[in-house]
Scaffold this motif. Structure first.
Motif, PDB file in Angstrom:
ATOM      1  N   ILE A  36     -10.373  30.963  54.964  1.00 55.68           N
ATOM      2  CA  ILE A  36     -11.586  31.635  54.467  1.00 55.68           C
ATOM      3  C   ILE A  36     -11.469  33.149  54.618  1.00 55.68           C
ATOM      4  O   ILE A  36     -11.735  33.896  53.674  1.00 55.68           O
ATOM      5  N   LEU A  37     -11.046  33.600  55.788  1.00 56.51           N
ATOM      6  CA  LEU A  37     -10.969  35.042  56.034  1.00 56.51           C
ATOM      7  C   LEU A  37      -9.880  35.714  55.196  1.00 56.51           C
ATOM      8  O   LEU A  37     -10.086  36.812  54.673  1.00 56.51           O
ATOM      9  N   VAL A  38      -8.742  35.063  55.052  1.00 57.47           N
ATOM     10  CA  VAL A  38      -7.688  35.630  54.204  1.00 57.47           C
ATOM     11  C   VAL A  38      -8.157  35.694  52.762  1.00 57.47           C
ATOM     12  O   VAL A  38      -7.945  36.697  52.065  1.00 57.47           O
ATOM     13  N   SER A  39      -8.819  34.656  52.312  1.00 59.26           N
ATOM     14  CA  SER A  39      -9.347  34.623  50.946  1.00 59.26           C
ATOM     15  C   SER A  39     -10.362  35.749  50.719  1.00 59.26           C
ATOM     16  O   SER A  39     -10.331  36.430  49.689  1.00 59.26           O
ATOM     17  N   ILE A  40     -11.249  35.937  51.663  1.00 58.12           N
ATOM     18  CA  ILE A  40     -12.242  37.016  51.554  1.00 58.12           C
ATOM     19  C   ILE A  40     -11.544  38.374  51.562  1.00 58.12           C
ATOM     20  O   ILE A  40     -11.875  39.263  50.774  1.00 58.12           O
ATOM     21  N   TYR A  41     -10.555  38.537  52.443  1.00 57.21           N
ATOM     22  CA  TYR A  41      -9.844  39.809  52.542  1.00 57.21           C
ATOM     23  C   TYR A  41      -9.142  40.158  51.233  1.00 57.21           C
ATOM     24  O   TYR A  41      -9.175  41.313  50.788  1.00 57.21           O
ATOM     25  N   ILE A  42      -8.528  39.178  50.606  1.00 58.80           N
ATOM     26  CA  ILE A  42      -7.799  39.398  49.353  1.00 58.80           C
ATOM     27  C   ILE A  42      -8.752  39.680  48.196  1.00 58.80           C
ATOM     28  O   ILE A  42      -8.469  40.520  47.340  1.00 58.80           O
ATOM     29  N   ASN A  43      -9.881  38.984  48.171  1.00 62.72           N
ATOM     30  CA  ASN A  43     -10.780  39.049  47.013  1.00 62.72           C
ATOM     31  C   ASN A  43     -11.987  39.947  47.197  1.00 62.72           C
ATOM     32  O   ASN A  43     -12.881  39.946  46.348  1.00 62.72           O
ATOM     33  N   SER A  44     -12.057  40.703  48.258  1.00 55.29           N
ATOM     34  CA  SER A  44     -13.245  41.510  48.516  1.00 55.29           C
ATOM     35  C   SER A  44     -12.869  42.969  48.710  1.00 55.29           C
ATOM     36  O   SER A  44     -11.809  43.298  49.247  1.00 55.29           O
ATOM     37  N   ASP A  45     -13.763  43.837  48.281  1.00 55.01           N
ATOM     38  CA  ASP A  45     -13.561  45.269  48.490  1.00 55.01           C
ATOM     39  C   ASP A  45     -13.916  45.673  49.910  1.00 55.01           C
ATOM     40  O   ASP A  45     -13.344  46.600  50.467  1.00 55.01           O
ATOM     41  N   PHE A  47     -14.313  44.017  53.559  1.00 59.44           N
ATOM     42  CA  PHE A  47     -14.087  42.828  54.385  1.00 59.44           C
ATOM     43  C   PHE A  47     -15.075  42.728  55.535  1.00 59.44           C
ATOM     44  O   PHE A  47     -15.550  41.641  55.863  1.00 59.44           O
ATOM     45  N   TRP A  48     -15.415  43.837  56.182  1.00 55.56           N
ATOM     46  CA  TRP A  48     -16.196  43.826  57.414  1.00 55.56           C
ATOM     47  C   TRP A  48     -17.695  43.760  57.142  1.00 55.56           C
ATOM     48  O   TRP A  48     -18.423  44.694  57.401  1.00 55.56           O
ATOM     49  N   LYS A  49     -18.146  42.618  56.639  1.00 55.27           N
ATOM     50  CA  LYS A  49     -19.574  42.365  56.444  1.00 55.27           C
ATOM     51  C   LYS A  49     -19.941  41.087  57.182  1.00 55.27           C
ATOM     52  O   LYS A  49     -19.171  40.130  57.219  1.00 55.27           O
ATOM     53  N   TRP A  50     -21.145  41.075  57.742  1.00 53.41           N
ATOM     54  CA  TRP A  50     -21.594  39.917  58.523  1.00 53.41           C
ATOM     55  C   TRP A  50     -21.496  38.592  57.764  1.00 53.41           C
ATOM     56  O   TRP A  50     -21.004  37.607  58.335  1.00 53.41           O
ATOM     57  N   PRO A  51     -21.913  38.503  56.499  1.00 53.34           N
ATOM     58  CA  PRO A  51     -21.848  37.200  55.822  1.00 53.34           C
ATOM     59  C   PRO A  51     -20.439  36.594  55.757  1.00 53.34           C
ATOM     60  O   PRO A  51     -20.301  35.377  55.695  1.00 53.34           O
ATOM     61  N   HIS A  52     -19.423  37.415  55.829  1.00 54.57           N
ATOM     62  CA  HIS A  52     -18.052  36.908  55.800  1.00 54.57           C
ATOM     63  C   HIS A  52     -17.681  36.182  57.091  1.00 54.57           C
ATOM     64  O   HIS A  52     -16.717  35.420  57.116  1.00 54.57           O
TER      65      HIS A  52
END
Length: 101
Positions: A36-45, A47-52
């Motif tokens: 989940i975290l790698v996916s968010i990191y790759i696909n997000s501008d 990364f450091w947001k609480w919902p993640h």
């Protein structure tokens, strides 16, 4: 004696299965949350947001309680507390019995 050995074996087997269950839970937690975290990191501008991290923290709390149950630590009601309460009620019962003699 044979029944005692069977009971010891059953308790030991149950304990091993509880520990194994925790480590499987931990492995799944690490793999799923890592994905989940790698996916968010790759696909997000950003990364450091609480919902993640909601899944990571929520599931982490559950994992903590699973570990507490399996490994026998309890912040509020530890072994010493339990033993003191047992002794307290044993003493109370003794006093009640002596009172009616």
């Amino acid at each position: 004696m044979e029944n005692f050995d069977k009971e010891k074996f059953a308790r030991a087997k149950k304990r091993v299965e509880e520990i194994k269950s925790f480590y499987i839970h931990l492995a799944v937690y690490l793999v799923v949350n890592g994905f989940i975290l790698v996916s968010i990191y790759i696909n997000s501008d950003s990364f450091w947001k609480w919902p993640h991290f909601v899944t990571l923290f929520g599931w982490g709390i559950g994992l903590f309680f699973h570990a507490a149950k399996v490994f026998g630590f309890n912040i509020l009601f530890g072994k010493n507390w339990e033993e003191r309460q047992i002794q307290k009620y044993i003493e109370k019962d003794k006093k009640d019995i002596d009172k009616y003699r």
